[in-house]
Design a protein around this motif. Structure first.
Motif, PDB file in Angstrom:
ATOM      1  N   ASP A  44       1.093  -1.801   0.113  1.00  0.00           N
ATOM      2  CA  ASP A  44       0.084   0.204   0.135  1.00  0.00           C
ATOM      3  C   ASP A  44       0.342   1.528   0.365  1.00  0.00           C
ATOM      4  O   ASP A  44      -0.154   2.418  -0.344  1.00  0.00           O
ATOM      5  N   LEU A  46       3.215   4.325  -1.144  1.00  0.00           N
ATOM      6  CA  LEU A  46       3.907   4.761  -2.533  1.00  0.00           C
ATOM      7  C   LEU A  46       5.325   5.664  -1.874  1.00  0.00           C
ATOM      8  O   LEU A  46       5.597   6.036  -3.210  1.00  0.00           O
ATOM      9  N   LEU A  63      -0.951   9.460  -7.312  1.00  0.00           N
ATOM     10  CA  LEU A  63      -1.876   9.123  -6.288  1.00  0.00           C
ATOM     11  C   LEU A  63      -3.649   8.493  -7.403  1.00  0.00           C
ATOM     12  O   LEU A  63      -3.928   8.774  -7.995  1.00  0.00           O
ATOM     13  N   SER A  64      -3.943   7.503  -6.748  1.00  0.00           N
ATOM     14  CA  SER A  64      -5.331   7.136  -6.935  1.00  0.00           C
ATOM     15  C   SER A  64      -5.942   7.756  -6.088  1.00  0.00           C
ATOM     16  O   SER A  64      -6.458   7.964  -5.030  1.00  0.00           O
ATOM     17  N   ASP A  68      -8.210   5.996  -0.444  1.00  0.00           N
ATOM     18  CA  ASP A  68      -7.611   6.951   0.942  1.00  0.00           C
ATOM     19  C   ASP A  68      -6.876   6.897   0.592  1.00  0.00           C
ATOM     20  O   ASP A  68      -5.670   6.111   0.894  1.00  0.00           O
ATOM     21  N   THR A  69      -6.472   8.051   1.302  1.00  0.00           N
ATOM     22  CA  THR A  69      -4.512   8.206   1.168  1.00  0.00           C
ATOM     23  C   THR A  69      -4.621   8.582   3.131  1.00  0.00           C
ATOM     24  O   THR A  69      -4.742   9.405   3.343  1.00  0.00           O
ATOM     25  N   LEU A  87       0.631  19.055  -1.881  1.00  0.00           N
ATOM     26  CA  LEU A  87      -0.440  18.108  -2.939  1.00  0.00           C
ATOM     27  C   LEU A  87      -0.250  19.028  -4.554  1.00  0.00           C
ATOM     28  O   LEU A  87      -1.322  20.113  -3.926  1.00  0.00           O
ATOM     29  N   THR A 116      -9.994  10.484   0.307  1.00  0.00           N
ATOM     30  CA  THR A 116     -10.258  10.315  -1.403  1.00  0.00           C
ATOM     31  C   THR A 116     -10.135  11.351  -2.164  1.00  0.00           C
ATOM     32  O   THR A 116     -10.555  12.546  -1.915  1.00  0.00           O
ATOM     33  N   GLN A 119      -4.923  12.574  -6.949  1.00  0.00           N
ATOM     34  CA  GLN A 119      -4.811  12.358  -7.750  1.00  0.00           C
ATOM     35  C   GLN A 119      -2.933  13.321  -8.190  1.00  0.00           C
ATOM     36  O   GLN A 119      -3.396  14.560  -7.909  1.00  0.00           O
ATOM     37  N   VAL A 139       3.958   7.441   2.849  1.00  0.00           N
ATOM     38  CA  VAL A 139       2.578   8.126   1.760  1.00  0.00           C
ATOM     39  C   VAL A 139       1.531   6.324   2.060  1.00  0.00           C
ATOM     40  O   VAL A 139       2.665   5.884   1.072  1.00  0.00           O
ATOM     41  N   THR A 140       0.398   6.547   2.349  1.00  0.00           N
ATOM     42  CA  THR A 140      -0.089   4.579   1.902  1.00  0.00           C
ATOM     43  C   THR A 140      -1.364   5.069   1.224  1.00  0.00           C
ATOM     44  O   THR A 140      -1.812   6.329   1.476  1.00  0.00           O
ATOM     45  N   GLN A 141      -2.101   4.244   0.769  1.00  0.00           N
ATOM     46  CA  GLN A 141      -3.371   4.099  -0.042  1.00  0.00           C
ATOM     47  C   GLN A 141      -3.829   2.633   0.051  1.00  0.00           C
ATOM     48  O   GLN A 141      -3.345   1.780  -1.080  1.00  0.00           O
TER      49      GLN A 141
END
Length: 143
Positions: A44, A46, A63-64, A68-69, A87, A116, A119, A139-141
């Protein structure tokens, strides 16, 4: 003459060895704490910075918007870190710069959920109160 030249080379090698030993000993004095500040985030993640000393930063992208980020910063070794996270496509959702107090021993960690719909690229700058302050980040998603 050759014997004197040989002594000069030997003295130079001894001086170089002593200088390298001092340089390595100086580097060991700033060694990281025993454990990583932040452990591996798995698939998960990044960004993963396990342990960094002093002020530094990072940039990335990808970022997707469907996930959730979360950003997590931690530190140890005394002092503080100030975190500025940006961002690229969503500056209105940047978390305010925040400060983390860094204990002398085990790390302190702070996680900030960003939600969420994000991007594009992102980056962070960490300002450490001392060059010997250690920090880490993810940094995780999560899927």
């Amino acid at each position: 003459m050759n014997q004197a030249n040989g002594r000069g080379k030997a003295a130079a090698v001894i001086a170089l060895t002593a200088a390298l030993t001092l340089a390595l000993a100086g580097g060991a004095a700033q060694a990281a704490p025993n454990d990583e500040i932040i452990g591996y985030p798995g698939p998960d993640g990044l960004i993963w910075i396990a342990d960094q000393a002093g002020s530094s930063g990072f940039v990335s992208g990808g970022l997707s918007p469907w996930l959730d980020t979360f950003i997590t910063f931690g530190c140890a070794g005394g002092g503080t870190i100030e975190v500025a996270f940006h961002l690229d496509d969503h500056p209105d959702r940047d978390p305010a710069p925040f400060t983390v107090d860094c204990p002398e021993t085990g790390p302190a960690r702070v996680t900030v959920p960003l939600g969420t719909g994000l991007q594009g690229g992102f980056g962070a700058w960490v300002t450490a109160s001392a060059p010997s302050t250690h920090w880490g980040a993810t940094v995780t998603q999560p899927e």
